[in-house]
Design an enzyme around this catalytic site. Structure first.
Site, PDB file in Angstrom:
ATOM      1  N   GLY A  10      11.066   6.289  -1.453  1.00  0.00           N
ATOM      2  CA  GLY A  10      11.428   5.086  -0.698  1.00  0.00           C
ATOM      3  C   GLY A  10      12.428   4.248  -1.492  1.00  0.00           C
ATOM      4  O   GLY A  10      12.884   4.644  -2.573  1.00  0.00           O
ATOM      5  N   ASP A  34      -0.905  11.253   2.130  1.00  0.00           N
ATOM      6  CA  ASP A  34      -0.863  10.354   3.291  1.00  0.00           C
ATOM      7  C   ASP A  34      -1.967   9.322   3.078  1.00  0.00           C
ATOM      8  O   ASP A  34      -3.147   9.666   3.064  1.00  0.00           O
ATOM      9  CB  ASP A  34      -1.101  11.139   4.589  1.00  0.00           C
ATOM     10  CG  ASP A  34      -0.969  10.246   5.815  1.00  0.00           C
ATOM     11  OD1 ASP A  34      -0.951   9.002   5.668  1.00  0.00           O
ATOM     12  OD2 ASP A  34      -0.890  10.796   6.931  1.00  0.00           O
ATOM     13  N   ALA A  58       4.325   1.812   3.281  1.00  0.00           N
ATOM     14  CA  ALA A  58       4.071   0.782   4.293  1.00  0.00           C
ATOM     15  C   ALA A  58       4.706   1.196   5.607  1.00  0.00           C
ATOM     16  O   ALA A  58       5.621   2.021   5.633  1.00  0.00           O
ATOM     17  CB  ALA A  58       4.668  -0.553   3.852  1.00  0.00           C
ATOM     18  N   TYR A 123       2.850  -7.309  11.570  1.00  0.00           N
ATOM     19  CA  TYR A 123       3.135  -6.725  10.241  1.00  0.00           C
ATOM     20  C   TYR A 123       2.487  -7.577   9.144  1.00  0.00           C
ATOM     21  O   TYR A 123       1.750  -7.065   8.296  1.00  0.00           O
ATOM     22  CB  TYR A 123       4.649  -6.628  10.046  1.00  0.00           C
ATOM     23  CG  TYR A 123       5.066  -6.335   8.621  1.00  0.00           C
ATOM     24  CD1 TYR A 123       4.794  -5.102   8.030  1.00  0.00           C
ATOM     25  CD2 TYR A 123       5.745  -7.292   7.860  1.00  0.00           C
ATOM     26  CE1 TYR A 123       5.173  -4.840   6.713  1.00  0.00           C
ATOM     27  CE2 TYR A 123       6.132  -7.036   6.557  1.00  0.00           C
ATOM     28  CZ  TYR A 123       5.837  -5.814   5.986  1.00  0.00           C
ATOM     29  OH  TYR A 123       6.212  -5.552   4.689  1.00  0.00           O
ATOM     30  N   LYS A 127      -0.548  -6.565   6.575  1.00  0.00           N
ATOM     31  CA  LYS A 127      -0.356  -6.570   5.115  1.00  0.00           C
ATOM     32  C   LYS A 127      -1.379  -7.504   4.455  1.00  0.00           C
ATOM     33  O   LYS A 127      -1.912  -7.202   3.391  1.00  0.00           O
ATOM     34  CB  LYS A 127       1.073  -7.008   4.758  1.00  0.00           C
ATOM     35  CG  LYS A 127       2.159  -6.024   5.146  1.00  0.00           C
ATOM     36  CD  LYS A 127       2.158  -4.730   4.341  1.00  0.00           C
ATOM     37  CE  LYS A 127       2.683  -4.898   2.944  1.00  0.00           C
ATOM     38  NZ  LYS A 127       2.825  -3.576   2.265  1.00  0.00           N
TER      39      LYS A 127
END
Ligand SMILES: NC(=O)c1ccc[n+]([C@@H]2O[C@H](COP(=O)([O-])OP(=O)(O)OC[C@H]3O[C@@H](n4cnc5c(N)ncnc54)[C@H](OP(=O)(O)O)[C@@H]3O)[C@@H](O)[C@H]2O)c1
Length: 290
Positions: A10, A34, A58, A123, A127
């Site tokens: 990422g 995963d 994320a 979102y 989080k």
């Protein structure tokens, strides 16, 4: 230090790979682990026995999260629980990335770590719930809240980053409109990766804000990108309402780095310095655009 890195290809993950090259690093892409699969997560930790696990995974397409809350909570909340449970079993320190979007942006001043979160989109909610799972399950953790990431690998989740999007639109010669009523601290992932490395070498566990210093609106950020790139596209400000985005976003999400400063470990740059460093680094990846 034996470090397992989740999300190693990422945007932030790629820079962590560079910064942690002298450590015993186990870099894992989505194919290798995963976070939504608790059995696989436990087996992977048991197999590698890391001392530290850094989770950059994320689901952070903010507008998509509004209509796919199941996936947002599967990755950003229950995925973090899976990692935390496995870390607890194996006695591993968990480093987890979170976001300025846990706040509503209505304070009108920088948020400190002790301010009460109040997410205003799915979102941010997912989080924050991930943060709470982690804090509930573990004693030895670092939660690192950051903001507006840009790195040379580009966000795999979002298909690039804001800087590259702006440069592409300018090259295409299109008129560009950018929101001017959301203020944040855009953060270069290489700077953040160095900050994370410095932090995990300590035992000062807890919750940290780690963003660039200084703030700008997305429009001001775009203007600076074009200035540094020597481009003069047609750039105009717009309001969030005009942008028509599905998710609500905080209007002012500056994060004060109070916890880092308390332990004398604030290594974050000003966002303009981070952007200048990024523009330099991206030339190695896009030499044709020099
Ligand atoms: N980007 C921002 O502006 C921003 C702002 C504030 C906070 N953050 C937080 O910072 C962290 C890093 O962001 P980033 O921009 O570096 O993200 P990114 O580039 O999208 O990287 C995320 C990585 O996680 C992997 N991943 C996604 N779902 C996974 C799963 N279920 N299991 C295992 N791996 C999975 C992705 O692989 P695939 O792409 O192959 O799925 C990718 O390698 C995230 O926690 C994010 O919430 C980001």
């Amino acid at each position: 230090m034996k470090v397992m890195l989740v999300g190693s290809n990422g945007q932030l993950g790629s820079d962590l790979v560079k910064v942690l090259r002298d450590e015993e690093l186990i870099p894992l892409t989505h194919q290798g682990i995963d976070v939504c699969e608790p059995v696989g997560v436990r087996a992977t930790l048991r197999r590698y026995q890391p001392e530290v696990l850094i989770n950059t995974a994320a689901y952070h397409k903010v507008d998509e999260c509004e209509v796919n809350a199941e996936r947002a909570f599967a990755v950003n909340t229950l995925g973090v629980r899976n990692l935390a449970l496995a870390c607890r079993e194996e006695g591993c320190v968990l480093v987890h990335l979170s976001t300025d979007y846990v706040f509503d942006g209505r304070k009108g001043a920088a948020y400190v770590e002790t301010d009460l979160p109040n997410p205003i989109n799915v979102y941010g909610l997912s989080k924050l719930a991930g943060e709470y799972f982690l804090r509930y399950l573990l004693e030895h953790y670092f939660i690192v809240r950051t903001s507006g990431l840009f790195g040379v690998a580009g966000s795999s989740g979002k298909g690039g980053n804001f800087v590259e999007l702006m440069l592409r639109l300018a090259r295409e010669g299109r008129p560009i409109r950018v929101v001017n009523d959301q203020v944040l601290s855009p953060t270069y992932t290489l700077n953040l990766a160095h900050q994370i490395k410095a932090l995990v070498q300590t035992e000062h566990y807890g919750l940290y804000h780690a963003t660039s210093h200084g703030v700008c609106s997305w429009y001001q950020f775009a203007a600076k990108i074009f200035e540094l790139a020597g481009l003069c596209p047609s750039l105009a400000p717009q309001t969030t309402a005009e942008s028509g985005a599905r998710a609500t976003r905080p209007a002012y999400s500056e994060l004060e780095k109070a916890a880092l400063q308390r332990i004398g470990l604030d290594r974050m740059q000003h966002w303009e310095d981070g952007l200048a460093a990024y523009m330099e680094a991206r030339q190695a990846v896009h030499p044709e655009e020099r």
